[in-house]
Design a protein around this motif. Structure first.
Motif, PDB file in Angstrom:
ATOM      1  N   GLN A 176      -7.547  -0.692   3.979  1.00 53.19           N
ATOM      2  CA  GLN A 176      -8.490  -1.509   3.204  1.00 53.19           C
ATOM      3  C   GLN A 176      -8.940  -0.775   1.947  1.00 53.19           C
ATOM      4  O   GLN A 176      -9.056  -1.381   0.872  1.00 53.19           O
ATOM      5  CB  GLN A 176      -9.681  -1.881   4.084  1.00 53.19           C
ATOM      6  N   VAL A 229       0.478  -6.592   0.212  1.00 51.06           N
ATOM      7  CA  VAL A 229      -0.862  -6.950  -0.257  1.00 51.06           C
ATOM      8  C   VAL A 229      -0.795  -8.213  -1.105  1.00 51.06           C
ATOM      9  O   VAL A 229      -0.295  -8.191  -2.241  1.00 51.06           O
ATOM     10  CB  VAL A 229      -1.499  -5.800  -1.066  1.00 51.06           C
ATOM     11  N   ILE A 287      -6.192  -0.954  -0.601  1.00 50.86           N
ATOM     12  CA  ILE A 287      -6.123  -2.285  -1.213  1.00 50.86           C
ATOM     13  C   ILE A 287      -7.199  -2.425  -2.282  1.00 50.86           C
ATOM     14  O   ILE A 287      -6.954  -2.976  -3.366  1.00 50.86           O
ATOM     15  CB  ILE A 287      -6.242  -3.374  -0.134  1.00 50.86           C
ATOM     16  N   THR A 346      -0.383 -10.208   4.934  1.00 52.43           N
ATOM     17  CA  THR A 346      -1.247  -9.031   4.954  1.00 52.43           C
ATOM     18  C   THR A 346      -2.060  -8.981   6.238  1.00 52.43           C
ATOM     19  O   THR A 346      -2.148  -7.939   6.912  1.00 52.43           O
ATOM     20  CB  THR A 346      -2.204  -9.051   3.741  1.00 52.43           C
ATOM     21  N   THR A 383       0.844  -1.187   0.000  1.00 57.54           N
ATOM     22  CA  THR A 383       0.000   0.000   0.000  1.00 57.54           C
ATOM     23  C   THR A 383       0.885   1.244   0.000  1.00 57.54           C
ATOM     24  O   THR A 383       1.960   1.257   0.619  1.00 57.54           O
ATOM     25  CB  THR A 383      -0.920   0.030   1.230  1.00 57.54           C
ATOM     26  N   ALA A 424      -7.197 -12.313   2.094  1.00 56.23           N
ATOM     27  CA  ALA A 424      -5.798 -11.889   2.027  1.00 56.23           C
ATOM     28  C   ALA A 424      -4.875 -13.001   2.499  1.00 56.23           C
ATOM     29  O   ALA A 424      -5.280 -13.913   3.231  1.00 56.23           O
ATOM     30  CB  ALA A 424      -5.592 -10.632   2.875  1.00 56.23           C
TER      31      ALA A 424
END
Length: 439
Positions: free
Chosen positions: A233, A162, A236, A204, A155, A200
């Protein structure tokens, strides 16, 4: 009014598949804290049809999204959340097939996070529709299997690694489904949370569960503003690209009261806007005795899940007060990793245990739930009534076990000298917060 607070002498709290009646001392002054009543949808099927066809948020209807696509992946929450999958999975799948997606290219993927897989009769209960199980591939996510994941990088803001399930990433049409309810770290469940941590990879998830996030004062229930988990979030989701969500809200009877579909961020926010005023309940004082539950089945299947209910009422627990928790724990304790973390908590004590976490960039599997329990232990005395734990497991709960919840309330009143008792029948589905009355 954000919620309802009623005064009564007898009350029952959610426990297992039913309710546990409380018979509290005659002198107790009981405040029962519930969500504001939300009207049930008179026709759930019609509401779902409208959400999918005529009232999507920030996207075309599902039929248009599916047109021209060659494959689809639908995420569903695991057994720990009572999502009404039986209402929407088949209509969604049939819409996709009518739009041209071959049914053998549609996957329903259980977003387990780091939880165990849902199999057999449990999977049938979770899906809730024999046709879906017979006609569509239904599989479980496995966060520990590296080959199952696509590495999307990190990220941009906080550098979270991720990795997401390949079956979701590589699908032409990606849809997350879930239940929007308070979540004690991410603010609200549903939407983007079904993707991460739902499907995930372990790295992660363990980053999300590190003390760097867990100890952030904004990573709390009912808060999205500045919440680092929520912000990660969202990043992502943006890294992943186009995806959509169907979000549901249910009442205490587990009946549908709201459904939204559309672009994943917009449709989730619509559900949050709908439910937040009913769930976040202002309370004019703090209490030396608070009685709550783990919201009953399926959330009280394990002690691991029970800890959620120990954290959500802390804003109304007076320092040094007693929090009495009722949870059936019908499935027992939880994972071996969680039990190991609880053993360390018992051996080290809360503060030394927490000190072992702060330097880690990756949390050990499931130790984050023990870290959340420490938050309640800092405020006051925590007691647990359960009928489902073996003695060896009881020894590592880190809390006081009680065999009679009514007697435990009487003893708490005696210790504090305060006869006022707060009762939260639905546990972590209701979030009380202290709001002193204006002078």
């Amino acid at each position: 009014m954000s919620g309802t607070i009623d005064r009564e002498q007898a009350v029952a709290i959610a426990y297992g598949r039913g309710h546990l009646p409380l018979r509290l001392p005659a002198g107790a002054r009981i405040t029962t804290i519930r969500k504001r009543a939300l009207p049930k949808l008179p026709d759930a099927a019609a509401a779902l049809d409208a959400a999918l066809r005529t009232k999507p948020f920030g996207s075309p209807p599902l039929s248009q999204l599916a047109a021209g696509k060659r494959s689809a992946c639908i995420l569903i929450c695991d057994i720990t959340r009572p999502v009404p999958n039986r209402l929407f999975l088949r209509p969604m799948i049939e819409t996709m097939v009518t739009a041209g997606i071959p049914i053998d290219r549609i996957t329903v993927l259980v977003a387990t996070g780091l939880h165990r897989p849902n199999l057999g009769e449990e999977l049938a209960e979770l899906v809730g529709d024999p046709w879906v199980l017979a006609e569509v591939r239904v599989e479980n996510h496995d966060a520990r299997n590296e080959d199952d994941h696509v590495d999307l990088g990190r990220t941009p803001t906080r550098g979270t690694p991720v990795k997401l399930d390949r079956r979701f990433v590589e699908a032409d049409l990606r849809i997350a489904t879930g239940l929007v309810e308070p979540h004690f770290m991410a603010g609200w469940s549903g939407g983007r949370k079904v993707i991460a941590p739902g499907v995930a990879g372990h790295e992660t998830i363990r980053t999300f569960h590190s003390a760097r996030f867990m100890e952030d004062p904004l990573a709390v229930q009912c808060n999205l503003i500045g919440n680092p988990l929520h912000e990660e979030q969202l990043e992502i989701v943006r890294m992943l690209g186009y995806c959509y969500a169907l979000n549901t809200v249910i009442d205490e009877d587990r009946d549908l009261v709201f459904v939204s579909f559309g672009e994943i961020i917009a449709s989730h926010q619509a559900a949050v806007d709908f439910v937040s005023g009913a769930t976040h309940v202002p309370v004019g004082r703090k209490f030396s005795t608070v009685v709550t539950s783990s919201a009953g089945y399926p959330l009280d299947k394990t002690y691991y899940q029970t800890i959620k209910g120990m954290v959500t009422p802390l804003d109304i627990l007076a320092p040094g007060g007693t929090l009495i928790m009722a949870s059936e724990c019908s499935e027992g304790f939880g994972s071996a990793e969680f039990r190991e973390a609880q053993q360390r908590l018992v051996d080290l004590g809360p503060e030394r245990f927490l000190a072992t976490l702060t330097a880690k960039s990756l949390a050990e599997v499931d130790e984050w739930q023990t870290e959340m329990q420490v938050k309640s232990l800092r405020v006051g005395r925590v007691e647990l009534y359960t009928t489902g734990l073996a003695q060896a497991d009881r020894d590592v709960t880190g809390v006081h076990l009680v065999t009679n919840i009514d007697e435990a309330v009487a003893a708490a009143i005696t210790r504090s000298g305060d006869s006022a008792v707060a009762v939260i029948p639905e546990g972590p589905y209701v979030i009380p917060y202290h709001q002193p009355a204006a002078a």
